[in-house]
Design a protein around this motif. Structure first.
Motif, PDB file in Angstrom:
ATOM      1  N   PHE A   1      43.677  38.954  48.863  1.00 52.25           N
ATOM      2  CA  PHE A   1      44.130  38.054  47.799  1.00 52.25           C
ATOM      3  C   PHE A   1      44.002  38.696  46.421  1.00 52.25           C
ATOM      4  N   LYS A   2      43.822  40.009  46.390  1.00 52.96           N
ATOM      5  CA  LYS A   2      43.750  40.719  45.118  1.00 52.96           C
ATOM      6  C   LYS A   2      45.157  40.982  44.610  1.00 52.96           C
ATOM      7  N   CYS A   3      45.428  40.562  43.387  1.00 51.78           N
ATOM      8  CA  CYS A   3      46.718  40.818  42.757  1.00 51.78           C
ATOM      9  C   CYS A   3      46.500  40.804  41.250  1.00 51.78           C
ATOM     10  N   ALA A   4      47.531  41.203  40.515  1.00 51.77           N
ATOM     11  CA  ALA A   4      47.426  41.247  39.055  1.00 51.77           C
ATOM     12  C   ALA A   4      48.710  40.713  38.429  1.00 51.77           C
ATOM     13  N   PRO A   5      48.580  39.738  37.516  1.00 57.39           N
ATOM     14  CA  PRO A   5      47.365  39.035  37.124  1.00 57.39           C
ATOM     15  C   PRO A   5      46.691  38.384  38.337  1.00 57.39           C
ATOM     16  N   PRO A   6      45.422  38.065  38.223  1.00 54.03           N
ATOM     17  CA  PRO A   6      44.716  37.515  39.386  1.00 54.03           C
ATOM     18  C   PRO A   6      45.048  36.039  39.612  1.00 54.03           C
ATOM     19  N   LEU A   7      44.693  35.560  40.781  1.00 55.18           N
ATOM     20  CA  LEU A   7      44.815  34.129  41.067  1.00 55.18           C
ATOM     21  C   LEU A   7      43.889  33.349  40.146  1.00 55.18           C
ATOM     22  N   ARG A   8      44.314  32.165  39.759  1.00 53.72           N
ATOM     23  CA  ARG A   8      43.571  31.356  38.789  1.00 53.72           C
ATOM     24  C   ARG A   8      42.954  30.121  39.445  1.00 53.72           C
ATOM     25  N   GLU A   9      42.300  29.303  38.639  1.00 50.16           N
ATOM     26  CA  GLU A   9      41.592  28.121  39.126  1.00 50.16           C
ATOM     27  C   GLU A   9      42.564  27.064  39.655  1.00 50.16           C
ATOM     28  N   ALA A  10      42.053  26.171  40.495  1.00 52.17           N
ATOM     29  CA  ALA A  10      42.891  25.170  41.166  1.00 52.17           C
ATOM     30  C   ALA A  10      43.653  24.297  40.174  1.00 52.17           C
ATOM     31  N   SER A  11      43.034  23.908  39.075  1.00 54.76           N
ATOM     32  CA  SER A  11      43.719  23.053  38.099  1.00 54.76           C
ATOM     33  C   SER A  11      44.915  23.767  37.475  1.00 54.76           C
ATOM     34  N   ALA A  12      44.822  25.087  37.329  1.00 52.85           N
ATOM     35  CA  ALA A  12      45.932  25.863  36.777  1.00 52.85           C
ATOM     36  C   ALA A  12      47.121  25.874  37.737  1.00 52.85           C
ATOM     37  N   VAL A  13      46.832  25.931  39.030  1.00 51.26           N
ATOM     38  CA  VAL A  13      47.905  25.903  40.022  1.00 51.26           C
ATOM     39  C   VAL A  13      48.729  24.621  39.882  1.00 51.26           C
TER      40      VAL A  13
ATOM     41  N   GLU B   1      58.806  34.009  34.971  1.00 46.50           N
ATOM     42  CA  GLU B   1      58.761  33.970  36.433  1.00 46.50           C
ATOM     43  C   GLU B   1      57.322  33.743  36.878  1.00 46.50           C
ATOM     44  N   THR B   2      57.158  32.985  37.951  1.00 47.31           N
ATOM     45  CA  THR B   2      55.873  32.974  38.642  1.00 47.31           C
ATOM     46  C   THR B   2      56.140  33.355  40.088  1.00 47.31           C
ATOM     47  N   CYS B   3      55.106  33.292  40.917  1.00 47.45           N
ATOM     48  CA  CYS B   3      55.230  33.759  42.293  1.00 47.45           C
ATOM     49  C   CYS B   3      54.644  32.739  43.261  1.00 47.45           C
ATOM     50  N   GLY B   4      55.051  32.854  44.511  1.00 51.20           N
ATOM     51  CA  GLY B   4      54.581  31.920  45.523  1.00 51.20           C
ATOM     52  C   GLY B   4      53.076  31.841  45.613  1.00 51.20           C
ATOM     53  N   HIS B   5      52.397  32.962  45.449  1.00 56.46           N
ATOM     54  CA  HIS B   5      50.930  32.937  45.595  1.00 56.46           C
ATOM     55  C   HIS B   5      50.241  32.231  44.431  1.00 56.46           C
ATOM     56  N   TYR B   6      50.829  32.289  43.240  1.00 59.96           N
ATOM     57  CA  TYR B   6      50.213  31.580  42.114  1.00 59.96           C
ATOM     58  C   TYR B   6      50.394  30.066  42.222  1.00 59.96           C
ATOM     59  N   LEU B   7      51.341  29.642  43.040  1.00 62.83           N
ATOM     60  CA  LEU B   7      51.594  28.215  43.243  1.00 62.83           C
ATOM     61  C   LEU B   7      50.884  27.676  44.480  1.00 62.83           C
ATOM     62  N   THR B   8      50.111  28.528  45.150  1.00 64.96           N
ATOM     63  CA  THR B   8      49.524  28.157  46.436  1.00 64.96           C
ATOM     64  C   THR B   8      48.027  28.415  46.508  1.00 64.96           C
ATOM     65  N   PHE B   9      47.607  29.590  46.081  1.00 63.48           N
ATOM     66  CA  PHE B   9      46.219  30.015  46.253  1.00 63.48           C
ATOM     67  C   PHE B   9      45.460  29.964  44.928  1.00 63.48           C
ATOM     68  N   THR B  10      44.126  30.103  45.003  1.00 70.10           N
ATOM     69  CA  THR B  10      43.272  30.032  43.811  1.00 70.10           C
ATOM     70  C   THR B  10      42.298  31.196  43.770  1.00 70.10           C
ATOM     71  N   ASP B  11      41.553  31.272  42.668  1.00 71.91           N
ATOM     72  CA  ASP B  11      40.536  32.306  42.535  1.00 71.91           C
ATOM     73  C   ASP B  11      39.486  32.236  43.636  1.00 71.91           C
ATOM     74  N   GLU B  12      39.263  31.037  44.172  1.00 77.25           N
ATOM     75  CA  GLU B  12      38.280  30.908  45.247  1.00 77.25           C
ATOM     76  C   GLU B  12      38.730  31.630  46.513  1.00 77.25           C
ATOM     77  N   ASP B  13      40.037  31.776  46.705  1.00 74.43           N
ATOM     78  CA  ASP B  13      40.531  32.549  47.846  1.00 74.43           C
ATOM     79  C   ASP B  13      40.165  34.020  47.693  1.00 74.43           C
ATOM     80  N   VAL B  14      40.167  34.518  46.465  1.00 79.46           N
ATOM     81  CA  VAL B  14      39.751  35.895  46.210  1.00 79.46           C
ATOM     82  C   VAL B  14      38.263  36.054  46.502  1.00 79.46           C
ATOM     83  N   VAL B  15      37.457  35.153  45.979  1.00 81.37           N
ATOM     84  CA  VAL B  15      36.000  35.222  46.164  1.00 81.37           C
ATOM     85  C   VAL B  15      35.637  35.138  47.646  1.00 81.37           C
TER      86      VAL B  15
END
Length: 452
Positions: free
Chosen positions: A281-293, A261-275
């Motif tokens: 935008f804090k979640c676990a596992p954390p948001l990843r880089e744009a290329s991963a999305v 399973e993945t989630c809506g936020h992993y398909l939309t946001f990136t680590d830069e949104d956290v920064v």
């Protein structure tokens, strides 16, 4: 005469889109008619050429009821779900008081939440180190899967070691049940958090670095290997990165019964949104880089990841306070149960060009099959529950606090804009939401148990 007729819609399945009318009788889909026959019904809804999807199923929701109702409760959480197109939610056993870890707690929870629910609901069972002897009775009660952590978890729950997980999976195999895991390696995360806290001041990069991808990969691979050895069913919750999805894909090809399973936020946001924006935008596992999305979408499209859930994890605004709790103490979780369907359509279909059938796969059929409720839920087929969502593919939207039905109207999704919005949600033949407004009856939602 039928009870309900939905006409002039474009019916979306996992493999095609076609013009048809859907006829409902006694809460079930009674007929699907592709011709122009005149049909009689007590109530008629004109879909006006819009898409008609099978009702969405949220594979991962924390409604915090009973026990933490000041974060969220069944009344608000299921109302938000219905407005957003979720006709069934699969509720997590933690952030409940007490956690859902035995049959008596199951009964008390059902009694407590059933008068509040607007849409149908399932229960995840708890999987902790003190309830291994209660797993079979929870399966008998109807839990659709069992949730555990191979990583840090909130104080009201317990993580398992790999050894404990092995015993638990062995027990669950004996009743053909699926174990779900939050896969982040405990030792890596705790060690990296300790290293980060030695600094005079922490920033959000420190948080991201404390939960590296390797922690997710190590834990996921361990669970896959246990499933392989024991020939058992496992589920990997909230996959955040395509490299994790690739582990799942390879294992599936090798015959391991592992779903993801993945989630809506992993398909939309990136680590830069956290920064940039911090704790919202804090979640676990954390948001990843744009290329991963971008890569992660491919694993949703090919079915490797059978579910896109919300991991709705609400809290009060004060719990997100970096000033009060620090970066590592601020609440980790994103509220999204009302917005997943519109976000997946806008981000996946409109923005990236995937077929609308991706929603039927990842929001309906995939979760229904993963959690053993397919045949009752998960598709537009005769005999299934009449759970349906009409979506206007041209309707523009912006998520605002005022539009949210949550107890706490805060979400990282606030401010997001897109195209394509659920405009009518039907649960077992009854309209529960219309044009972004709740119109259903509290207490109409029913407990859905795993089909034996």
């Amino acid at each position: 005469m039928f009870d309900l007729l939905i006409k002039n819609g474009k019916v979306v399945t996992v493999d095609r889109i076609y013009d048809a009318s859907i006829c409902v009788k006694d809460g079930k889909i009674a007929a699907i008619v592709e011709s122009d026959h005149e049909l009689a019904a007590k109530e008629v809804i004109d879909a006006k050429g819009n898409y008609v999807f099978p009702g969405a199923i949220d594979s991962h929701a924390h409604l915090n009821d009973p026990g933490y109702n000041w974060r969220e409760d069944y009344e608000h959480g299921t109302a938000a779900a219905g407005v957003g197109g979720f006709t069934t939610i699969v509720d997590m056993p933690l952030q409940n008081e007490p956690a859902l870890t035995d049959a008596k707690i199951f009964d008390k929870k059902e009694e407590h939440v059933s008068p509040k629910a607007y849409v149908d609901y399932c229960f995840w069972g708890g999987l902790v180190d003190y309830n291994l002897d209660a797993l079979k009775e929870l399966d008998t009660k109807g839990c659709v899967a069992f949730k555990s952590f191979i990583g840090p978890v909130s104080p009201d729950y317990v993580s398992l070691t790999i050894g404990q997980a092995r015993e638990a999976i062995e027990i669950l195999k004996s009743v053909d049940a699926r174990a779900g895991f939050h896969c982040e390696d405990y030792s890596i995360i705790k060690w990296e958090e300790g290293r980060a806290k030695k600094k005079e001041k922490n920033d959000w990069r420190d948080f991201l670095n404390s939960r590296p991808l390797i922690a997710e990969l190590v834990a996921t691979q361990s669970i896959i290997e246990l499933a392989r050895e024991l020939e058992a069913k496992v589920h990997i919750c909230h996959v955040s990165h395509p490299k994790v999805a690739e582990l799942i894909r390879k294992a599936q090809l090798e015959g391991v019964d592992v779903t993801g399973e993945t989630c809506g936020h992993y398909l939309t946001f990136t680590d830069e949104d956290v920064v940039k924006n911090g704790s919202l935008f804090k979640c676990a596992p954390p948001l990843r880089e744009a290329s991963a999305v971008e890569e992660l979408w491919k694993y949703v499209n090919d079915g490797t990841l059978s579910c896109v859930g919300s991991d709705h994890s609400p809290c009060e605004l004060s719990e997100k306070s970096e000033e009060k709790h620090g970066i590592f103490g601020a609440w980790g979780g994103m509220s999204g149960i009302q917005n997943v369907m519109q976000v997946v359509f806008s981000e996946g279909v409109v923005k990236r060009g995937y077929s609308p059938t991706i929603l039927a796969k990842a929001l309906s059929e995939g979760p229904a099959k993963t959690f053993g409720i397919y045949g009752k839920k998960g598709a537009i087929e005769v005999g299934f529950d009449a759970d349906l969502v009409i979506l206007d593919a041209k309707k523009e939207w912006e998520i605002t606090p005022e539009s949210l039905y949550y107890v706490n109207k805060i979400s990282g999704f606030v401010g997001l804009k897109g195209v394509g919005l659920p405009v009518c949600t039907v649960v077992r033949g009854q309209v529960v939401a219309q044009d972004g407004k709740l119109v259903g009856q509290k207490g109409f939602g029913e407990l859905v148990k795993k089909i034996k």
